[in-house]
Design a protein around this motif. Structure first.
Motif, PDB file in Angstrom:
ATOM      1  N   TRP A 112       0.863  -1.184  -0.067  1.00  0.00           N
ATOM      2  CA  TRP A 112      -0.259  -0.018  -0.101  1.00  0.00           C
ATOM      3  C   TRP A 112       0.875   1.324   0.169  1.00  0.00           C
ATOM      4  CZ3 TRP A 112      -2.665  -2.240   4.975  1.00  0.00           C
ATOM      5  CH2 TRP A 112      -3.642  -3.428   4.415  1.00  0.00           C
ATOM      6  N   LEU A 113       2.037   1.090   0.701  1.00  0.00           N
ATOM      7  CA  LEU A 113       2.936   2.287   0.882  1.00  0.00           C
ATOM      8  C   LEU A 113       3.310   2.615  -0.608  1.00  0.00           C
ATOM      9  CD1 LEU A 113       3.794   4.098   3.161  1.00  0.00           C
ATOM     10  CD2 LEU A 113       5.957   2.681   3.208  1.00  0.00           C
ATOM     11  N   VAL A 114       3.923   1.478  -1.475  1.00  0.00           N
ATOM     12  CA  VAL A 114       4.461   1.726  -2.488  1.00  0.00           C
ATOM     13  C   VAL A 114       3.290   2.263  -3.589  1.00  0.00           C
ATOM     14  CG1 VAL A 114       5.194   0.721  -4.788  1.00  0.00           C
ATOM     15  CG2 VAL A 114       6.101  -0.055  -2.515  1.00  0.00           C
ATOM     16  N   GLN A 115       2.062   1.870  -3.359  1.00  0.00           N
ATOM     17  CA  GLN A 115       1.107   2.378  -4.485  1.00  0.00           C
ATOM     18  C   GLN A 115       0.721   3.801  -3.929  1.00  0.00           C
ATOM     19  OE1 GLN A 115      -1.825  -0.816  -3.567  1.00  0.00           O
ATOM     20  NE2 GLN A 115      -1.397  -1.544  -5.340  1.00  0.00           N
ATOM     21  N   GLU A 116       0.860   4.065  -2.742  1.00  0.00           N
ATOM     22  CA  GLU A 116       0.615   5.660  -2.259  1.00  0.00           C
ATOM     23  C   GLU A 116       1.734   6.430  -2.943  1.00  0.00           C
ATOM     24  OE1 GLU A 116       0.396   6.209   1.969  1.00  0.00           O
ATOM     25  OE2 GLU A 116       0.442   8.271   1.728  1.00  0.00           O
TER      26      GLU A 116
END
Ligand SMILES: [Zn+2]
Length: 307
Positions: A112-116
Motif C-alpha cells: 500500500w505504501l508503494v502504491q501511495e
C-alpha cells in the motif's frame, strides 16, 4: 517506456510502527533512488547507509539483519519482498531505529505504501541475475535450490512437527499482480511454545496477535483465523523473495525450497555469488534482446500507482 525499464518510487512516503523483536517504534520512509543504485537502507538516526547486499547480512535468527560497522537494521525481509514483488529496482529505505516496523506481520502494508508513493520508470534497462547452472544447499531433510528456468518461479514446502503446519506447499510464478494478491497479505507465524523462549532471549518483544499468526498445540489463537488456508507456506515464499533480493537484483530461475528459512536462503545466495559459471547478469533494454537470452521477463505493470 516498456516494463523492462528500472523502477523507483515516485515520491517519499512514510509509515510508523513497532519492531517485532525490539518492540521499539520506528518510522520508515521509502524515497526515490537513481538508476543502478539498488535498494539501500539508511539509519537516519546514525547517518549510515546500509546497502541491501548479501555480504552485509549479520544475523538470520528468526529474521534477516544487515549491518555496516555497528550500524544495524533488522527484519528487512518483508519490505524487500514488497519492493521486489512490485518490480522496484532502486529505493532508499530510511528508518530512524534498529528494526523495520513489523506492521501487520505481512508485506501488504508495504505494498500500500508503494502504491501511495507511486512507481516511476527510469531510463536504464532492468538488470537480472540469470541462473545458468543448478546451485543447492542441503542439510538433512532441508533444501534450498536454484535451477535454470525461463522465468522466476518458487516452490516452497513447509513441514513443521505440528498438525496445522504440516506438508504445505505453495507454488508461485512471478508477476506483480499475483504478488500483491496472493503473497503480500500472508503473515509471519510462530508457535506459542516458542514465545516464552524468544522473549527470554530478548526477541519478539513487540509481538502480538496483531502482527503474527500464533499457533498453540491444536489451534490458531488469532480470533480472525487465517487469511489463506496455506498462509504459512505463502509467507515462506514471501520471506524467500525478500531474502533473495540480497543477491542484488531480480533473479530469473526456479527456486525449490523444503523447510528452508532465512539462514539457508542466505547460504544459497552466498553460494550462487561465489560459484563462477552458475549465473550471469543481463541488462534488458529492448524486446529484441529477449529471444537470444531465452528468458521471459516477469509480468509487471498490473499494479499501477494511484498517485
Ligand atoms: Zn517473514
Amino acid at each position: 517506456m516498456a516494463n523492462w525499464n528500472q523502477r523507483t518510487i515516485a515520491k517519499r512516503v512514510s509509515v510508523t510502527g513497532v519492531g517485532l523483536h525490539s518492540g521499539k517504534p520506528a518510522t520508515l520512509t521509502l524515497a526515490p533512488a537513481p538508476a543502478d543504485s539498488g535498494i539501500t537502507f539508511v539509519r537516519m538516526d546514525l547517518g549510515v547507509e546500509i546497502p541491501a547486499r548479501a555480504d552485509l547480512v549479520t544475523d538470520t535468527i528468526l529474521s534477516t539483519s544487515l549491518a555496516v560497522g555497528n550500524a544495524r537494521v533488522a527484519t528487512v525481509e518483508h519490505v524487500l519482498a514488497a519492493l521486489t514483488g512490485l518490480g522496484i529496482d532502486n529505493c532508499r529505505v530510511e528508518v530512524d531505529g534498529p528494526e523495520i516496523p513489523i506492521l501487520d506481520g505481512s508485506a501488504a502494508p508495504f505494498v500500500w505504501l508503494v502504491q501511495e508513493g507511486g512507481i516511476e520508470k527510469q531510463r536504464a534497462g532492468k538488470r537480472f541475475l540469470v541462473i545458468d547452472q543448478p546451485v543447492e544447499i542441503r542439510e538433512g531433510g532441508k533444501l534450498a535450490r536454484l535451477d535454470p528456468a525461463a522465468e522466476m518461479t518458487i516452490r516452497f514446502t513447509v513441514d513443521f512437527d505440528h498438525p496445522l503446519v504440516t506438508d504445505q506447499t505453495f507454488e508461485f510464478r512471478f508477476s506483480d499482480r499475483r504478488f500483491a494478491r496472493e503473497l503480500a497479505p500472508a503473515r509471519t507465524f510462530c508457535f506459542l511454545r516458542d514465545i516464552e523462549y524468544m522473549k527470554s532471549k530478548g526477541l519478539a518483544q513487540g509481538g502480538s496477535l496483531d502482527n503474527a499468526i500464533v499457533v498453540d498445540d491444536f489451534s490458531i489463537l488469532n480470533p480472525e483465523g487465517l487469511r489463506f488456508p496455506d498462509e504459512f507456506a505463502r509467507h515462506k515464499v514471501l520471506d524467500a523473495i525478500g531474502d533473495l533480493t540480497l543477491i542484488g537484483m531480480p533473479i530469473i530461475g526456479a527456486l525449490t525450497a523444503v523447510k528452508s528459512g532465512h539462514a539457508m536462503n542466505q547460504a544459497l545466495v552466498r553460494k550462487v555469488l561465489a560459484t563462477p559459471g552458475s549465473h550471469r547478469v543481463v541488462r534488458v533494454s529492448a524486446e529484441a534482446e529477449l529471444e537470444p537470452l531465452r528468458i521471459r521477463l516477469p509480468a509487471l505493470g498490473a499494479v499501477e500507482s494511484h498517485a
